[in-house]
Design a protein around this motif. Structure first.
Motif, mmCIF file in Angstrom:
data_model
loop_
_atom_site.group_PDB
_atom_site.id
_atom_site.type_symbol
_atom_site.label_atom_id
_atom_site.label_comp_id
_atom_site.label_asym_id
_atom_site.label_seq_id
_atom_site.Cartn_x
_atom_site.Cartn_y
_atom_site.Cartn_z
ATOM 1 N N ILE A 127 39.321 75.984 6.329
ATOM 2 C CA ILE A 127 40.365 76.364 5.375
ATOM 3 C C ILE A 127 39.638 76.980 4.186
ATOM 4 C CG2 ILE A 127 42.239 75.596 3.891
ATOM 5 C CD1 ILE A 127 42.680 73.256 5.724
ATOM 6 N N VAL A 128 39.988 78.217 3.868
ATOM 7 C CA VAL A 128 39.397 78.859 2.699
ATOM 8 C C VAL A 128 40.449 78.899 1.599
ATOM 9 C CG1 VAL A 128 38.388 80.969 1.772
ATOM 10 C CG2 VAL A 128 37.800 80.231 4.085
ATOM 11 N N VAL A 129 40.131 78.230 0.501
ATOM 12 C CA VAL A 129 41.048 78.193 -0.639
ATOM 13 C C VAL A 129 40.577 79.259 -1.617
ATOM 14 C CG1 VAL A 129 42.028 76.735 -2.448
ATOM 15 C CG2 VAL A 129 41.291 75.716 -0.276
ATOM 16 N N SER A 130 41.477 80.144 -2.021
ATOM 17 C CA SER A 130 41.037 81.228 -2.894
ATOM 18 C C SER A 130 42.091 81.563 -3.944
ATOM 19 C CB SER A 130 40.724 82.478 -2.068
ATOM 20 O OG SER A 130 41.889 82.914 -1.408
ATOM 21 N N GLY A 131 41.628 82.158 -5.043
ATOM 22 C CA GLY A 131 42.535 82.566 -6.115
ATOM 23 C C GLY A 131 41.727 83.072 -7.300
ATOM 24 N N TYR A 132 42.421 83.668 -8.270
ATOM 25 C CA TYR A 132 41.716 84.267 -9.413
ATOM 26 C C TYR A 132 41.311 83.244 -10.470
ATOM 27 C CZ TYR A 132 42.860 88.769 -7.440
ATOM 28 O OH TYR A 132 42.924 89.842 -6.597
ATOM 29 N N ASP A 133 41.996 82.103 -10.491
ATOM 30 C CA ASP A 133 41.648 81.084 -11.476
ATOM 31 C C ASP A 133 40.679 80.088 -10.834
ATOM 32 O OD1 ASP A 133 41.513 78.856 -13.092
ATOM 33 O OD2 ASP A 133 43.638 78.923 -13.662
ATOM 34 N N GLU A 161 38.933 77.505 -11.845
ATOM 35 C CA GLU A 161 39.146 76.071 -12.067
ATOM 36 C C GLU A 161 40.248 75.545 -11.159
ATOM 37 O OE1 GLU A 161 37.899 73.321 -13.040
ATOM 38 O OE2 GLU A 161 36.245 74.701 -13.432
ATOM 39 N N GLN A 162 41.332 76.325 -11.098
ATOM 40 C CA GLN A 162 42.478 75.916 -10.289
ATOM 41 C C GLN A 162 42.095 75.862 -8.802
ATOM 42 O OE1 GLN A 162 45.745 78.682 -10.106
ATOM 43 N NE2 GLN A 162 47.294 77.068 -9.958
ATOM 44 N N VAL A 163 41.351 76.860 -8.348
ATOM 45 C CA VAL A 163 40.938 76.895 -6.947
ATOM 46 C C VAL A 163 40.106 75.664 -6.613
ATOM 47 C CG1 VAL A 163 39.456 78.094 -5.277
ATOM 48 C CG2 VAL A 163 41.056 79.400 -6.687
ATOM 49 N N ARG A 164 39.141 75.369 -7.476
ATOM 50 C CA ARG A 164 38.282 74.198 -7.212
ATOM 51 C C ARG A 164 39.096 72.913 -7.223
ATOM 52 N NH1 ARG A 164 34.371 77.722 -9.434
ATOM 53 N NH2 ARG A 164 35.184 77.400 -11.527
ATOM 54 N N GLU A 165 40.073 72.834 -8.129
ATOM 55 C CA GLU A 165 40.909 71.633 -8.220
ATOM 56 C C GLU A 165 41.763 71.459 -6.951
ATOM 57 O OE1 GLU A 165 40.854 69.104 -10.005
ATOM 58 O OE2 GLU A 165 42.680 68.194 -9.173
ATOM 59 N N ILE A 166 42.393 72.540 -6.520
ATOM 60 C CA ILE A 166 43.228 72.462 -5.314
ATOM 61 C C ILE A 166 42.371 72.114 -4.097
ATOM 62 C CG2 ILE A 166 44.687 73.809 -3.725
ATOM 63 C CD1 ILE A 166 46.119 73.088 -6.280
ATOM 64 N N ALA A 167 41.189 72.728 -4.025
ATOM 65 C CA ALA A 167 40.303 72.433 -2.895
ATOM 66 C C ALA A 167 39.913 70.957 -2.896
ATOM 67 C CB ALA A 167 39.069 73.327 -2.952
ATOM 68 N N ARG A 168 39.651 70.427 -4.088
ATOM 69 C CA ARG A 168 39.312 68.998 -4.194
ATOM 70 C C ARG A 168 40.470 68.133 -3.713
ATOM 71 N NH1 ARG A 168 36.274 69.807 -8.821
ATOM 72 N NH2 ARG A 168 38.152 69.784 -10.109
ATOM 73 N N VAL A 200 35.981 65.980 8.401
ATOM 74 C CA VAL A 200 36.253 67.052 7.449
ATOM 75 C C VAL A 200 35.090 67.157 6.472
ATOM 76 C CG1 VAL A 200 37.763 67.837 5.591
ATOM 77 C CG2 VAL A 200 38.755 66.800 7.636
ATOM 78 N N TRP A 201 34.553 68.375 6.331
ATOM 79 C CA TRP A 201 33.440 68.614 5.416
ATOM 80 C C TRP A 201 33.919 69.463 4.240
ATOM 81 C CZ3 TRP A 201 29.194 66.077 7.280
ATOM 82 C CH2 TRP A 201 29.137 65.847 8.653
ATOM 83 N N GLY A 202 33.349 69.173 3.081
ATOM 84 C CA GLY A 202 33.668 69.986 1.908
ATOM 85 C C GLY A 202 34.760 69.351 1.079
ATOM 86 N N PRO A 203 35.260 70.077 0.106
ATOM 87 C CA PRO A 203 35.042 71.509 -0.134
ATOM 88 C C PRO A 203 33.654 71.826 -0.709
ATOM 89 C CG PRO A 203 36.392 70.581 -1.883
ATOM 90 C CD PRO A 203 36.166 69.477 -0.888
ATOM 91 N N THR A 204 33.178 72.994 -0.343
ATOM 92 C CA THR A 204 31.971 73.552 -0.935
ATOM 93 C C THR A 204 32.254 75.025 -1.240
ATOM 94 O OG1 THR A 204 31.209 74.077 1.281
ATOM 95 C CG2 THR A 204 30.276 72.106 0.272
#
Ligand code: ADP
Ligand code: ZN
Length: 736
Positions: free
Chosen positions: A649-655, A657-664, A678-682
């Motif tokens: 699953i690749v989580v992406s976006g322009y913000d 901080e938000q991307v890292r938070e959602i991935a977490r 399940v590995w990651g997010p990295t």
């Protein structure tokens, strides 16, 4: 009932006039609509459906859900004069949607991607000889009437050209009634390929493989075959025999090629065998050509379609054979939008259509190799090149040991230069291969160590010296090459690091000042026309040396090419990704295969710092199967594909901080399950791409686990905001 229709009518879904209509949009599923009374609401019926304040194309998909009140339903109108989408295509769309976790409407959109194809056919007006005889007959007029004597309908410019007169003369005859109008279909029909046109005599290996494939086509049932033969062994000729068999049975054929291999050469080769070119389907077609091809596929008029991965979704009515050439190619993986692997989906389509599928390659993917050696696919082997051509002699140049006296030699070792001298002296041709575009992959400030990177991507800027520019190969961002360091402002400290093809060419020109050479690189900087021109010039022997990236590794046949120099055989092996070794092997094997394809023996020199590496050894010993066996054992041990399953699953976006938070949050929400890790997010390999921050999660599962079910349950646990995208990649092939 129409006698021409071979299939029975599909069942009517409902006697009442409601139906579930799928729209080519990423909605959750079909929507309910009403149909005018008396309409046959069979699956696949094309309709025009009101959506908001516009009309959308739609397809009857199944019975209505019935949750919406009758009075609130809008009416969808069937499109007149068009066949239905074949039921097998509808089933295929549902299958791909479920497998890739995309809404079925998003997949339907790929299948309907030819806007004009559903509009009423335009008619062309043409002219034939009329009844009136004009009183005054000039020489020019006589010529026109003589041309029209054959009864063929022609346009005004067509008549004018054939009679060598001005169009005014033709119009005068129309006015006088000596020529009369008639209607022609919008497009000239495609000519049917002729299975008998020019069939070659097969050698014994080829004959055996061709026989198996002909029988498979005749059986009209699903079967999968790996056509596994060294380059030049005649794989194309063999699958042409299978195509001929399908044509004799009035079946349609789909040939999938990686975009890069879709060249005029292939079309001409097909025409030489079957007397006419196949129908094409790829991104370079004009809207009008797409419309023509699409309709011809839908009516069954187009017998053989050659296309890139999107041709998988064409509405074949009588598909009898699917071929995937160069099946190991990464280009078959669609990475944007709905992520799917066209080779894998081709096998699925064949299964749904109940016809055979042939995967052809000299260096199969490990997946297909395992399927063939385990007996799931039939394994058709062509062990030697057709005719007298032998496999090339592959040798290693150990760069750690080469002490070169010439300080100008940075990329071309002494053994390579000597071999080059001999080749050129003998009047033969050579290729220098380096899979890196531009002049240098990295520009660095010697004063402060600053590296020039793209502001929108986590990628270095690549120097293109001829154009005096630095460019990002991910997003296309570019700047004029600066003279001072953007960080420390020092002048003249920026240094090019490492070679690209332009830099190799520069060094080549230094050592071989008289030689004729050209660069061929799959490059926006050079453009496809320039690349094709270089390859053509090489084929015509107008140049002696071709210096290029992987674009020159594929499919071409150069009889006088006897030397291949691989500048950096280690490139790619260090990616650390599961398939890096396999890919390096495939690419180097392909490039090596260019050498010595005619009577003259070929030599391949691999410049490397890892001579003991398994890839180098397999190439030198010409032990492909040994290498595959090692890879297989390794993957089995770590339960990697095809012995286990992966999804990303690749989580992406322009913000960011938000991307890292959602991935977490997504990582935390992963449901615990046996046989699934399940590995990651990295951060993804390109943690920044076109301005978007990217984080990856990886799902590793045992074989046989319902990964899709797991992903669906997982993604349902979290509401992902609109500004962030979570793209699911089932069976990822690279970790970028
Ligand atoms: P591959 O697809 O395995 O690389 P090709 O089908 O392109 O091999 O064949 C290599 C060359 O040998 C082509 O020029 C092809 O026309 C020729 N060739 C292969 N088999 C035959 C045959 N049976 N008779 C005549 N020419 C052949
Ligand atoms: Zn960029």
């Amino acid at each position: 009932m129409n006698r021409a229709r071979l299939r029975p009518e599909p069942p009517v879904l409902e006697a009442v006039e409601r139906a579930g209509i799928l729209l080519p949009l990423p909605l959750t599923g079909p929507y309910d609509y009403k149909l005018p009374r008396g309409v046959n609401a069979a699956r696949g019926t094309l309709v025009s459906a009101p959506l908001g304040n516009r009309e959308s194309l739609g397809v009857v998909w199944g019975p209505a859900e019935g949750t919406v009140g009758d009075n609130r339903l809008k009416i969808a109108e069937p499109l007149e004069g068009l066949p239905r989408l074949p039921a097998a295509l509808c089933d295929f769309i549902d299958w791909v949607a479920a497998y890739t976790l995309n809404p079925p409407g998003a997949i339907l959109a790929m299948a309907l991607r030819s806007r004009g194809a559903f509009e009423p056919e335009a008619r062309r007006i043409a002219y034939i000889k009329g009844d009136a005889v004009p009183a005054r007959l000039s020489e020019a007029r006589k010529r026109v009437l003589a041309v029209a004597e054959d009864g063929l309908a022609r346009s005004v410019p067509g008549l004018a050209e054939d009679a060598n007169v001005s169009s005014a003369v033709v119009r005068g005859l129309i006015q006088a009634g000596a020529l009369k109008p008639t209607e022609l279909p919008e497009f000239a029909p495609f000519r049917a390929p002729d299975p008998q046109f020019a069939a070659p005599q097969m050698n014994p290996d080829q004959a055996e493989a061709a026989q198996t494939l002909r029988q498979a086509v005749a059986a009209q049932t699903f079967s999968a075959h790996l056509l596994d033969g060294v380059t030049g062994s005649g794989k194309t000729e063999v699958y042409f025999e299978a195509i001929a068999e399908a044509l004799r049975r009035d079946k349609q054929v789909l040939i999938l090629l990686p975009e890069i291999a879709l060249t005029v050469q292939f079309l001409e080769r097909f025409a030489a065998r079957f007397g006419t070119r196949p129908t094409e389907w790829h991104s370079d077609l004009s809207q009008k050509e797409r419309r023509r091809s699409y309709r011809a596929v839908m009516t069954g008029e187009a017998k053989v379609v050659v296309g890139a991965r999107s041709s998988l979704f064409l509405p074949f009515t009588a598909l009898g054979l699917v071929i995937v050439d160069e099946e190991h190619e990464q280009a078959f993986k669609q990475q944007d939008g709905a992520i799917y692997h066209a080779r894998d989906m081709a096998v699925v389509r064949a299964r749904i259509e109940n016809c055979p599928v042939v995967l052809a390659s000299a260096t199969p993917s490990l997946e297909s190799f395992v399927n063939a050696t385990s007996g799931r696919y039939s394994h058709l082997k062509l062990a030697s090149r057709h005719g007298d051509a032998a496999m090339p002699d592959v040798r290693i140049v150990d760069l750690r040991r080469e002490k070169d006296a010439d300080e100008n030699a940075k990329w071309l070792s002494l053994p390579l230069r000597q071999a080059m001298e001999q080749t050129l002296a003998a009047g033969e041709q050579a290729i220098l291969f380096l899979n890196r575009r531009g002049y240098a992959p990295l520009t660095l400030c010697e004063a402060c160590g600053h590296k020039l990177t793209c502001p929108h991507c986590s990628a270095w800027l690549v120097e293109h010296r001829y154009r005096k520019r630095l460019a990002c190969h991910q997003c296309g961002y570019e700047i004029a090459t600066p003279t001072e360091c953007p960080a420390c402002k020092a002048e003249g400290t920026l240094t090019a690091c490492g070679p690209g093809v332009e830099r190799v060419a520069e060094e080549f020109a230094h050592f071989f000042s008289g030689a004729r050479y050209a660069i061929a690189s799959s490059d926006t900087m050079h453009g496809p026309a320039e690349t094709q021109a270089a390859i053509r010039a090489f084929a015509k022997r107008e140049i002696d040396v071709l210096i290029g990236t992987q674009i020159i590794a594929k499919g071409h046949h150069f009889p006088q090419l006897t030397l291949v120099g691989v500048i950096d055989a280690d490139l790619g092996g260090a990616d650390g990704d599961l398939r890096a070794r396999e890919r390096t092997f495939q690419l180097l094997h392909q490039v090596s295969g260019r050498a010595g394809r005619a009577e003259k023996p070929g030599l391949v020199l691999l410049q490397t710092r890892n001579p003991a590496d398994a890839v180098m050894q397999a190439l030198v010993k010409s032990d492909r199967d040994g290498f595959y066996e090692q890879e297989r054992i390794y993957r089995e041990r770590v339960a990697a594909p095809p012995f286990g399953r992966l999804a990303a699953i690749v989580v992406s976006g322009y913000d960011g901080e938000q991307v890292r938070e959602i991935a977490r949050q997504l990582g935390k929400a992963a449901p615990p399950a046996r046989d699934i890790k399940v590995w990651g997010p990295t951060p993804a390999f390109y943690s920044l791409l076109r301005g978007q921050t990217r984080e990856r999660l990886l799902v590793q599962a045992a074989k046989g686990v319902d990964v899709q079910g797991y992903l669906r349950a997982w993604l349902a646990r979290l509401k992902i905001p609109n500004a962030v995208r979570a793209a699911v990649d089932v069976d990822p092939i690279s970790f970028f």
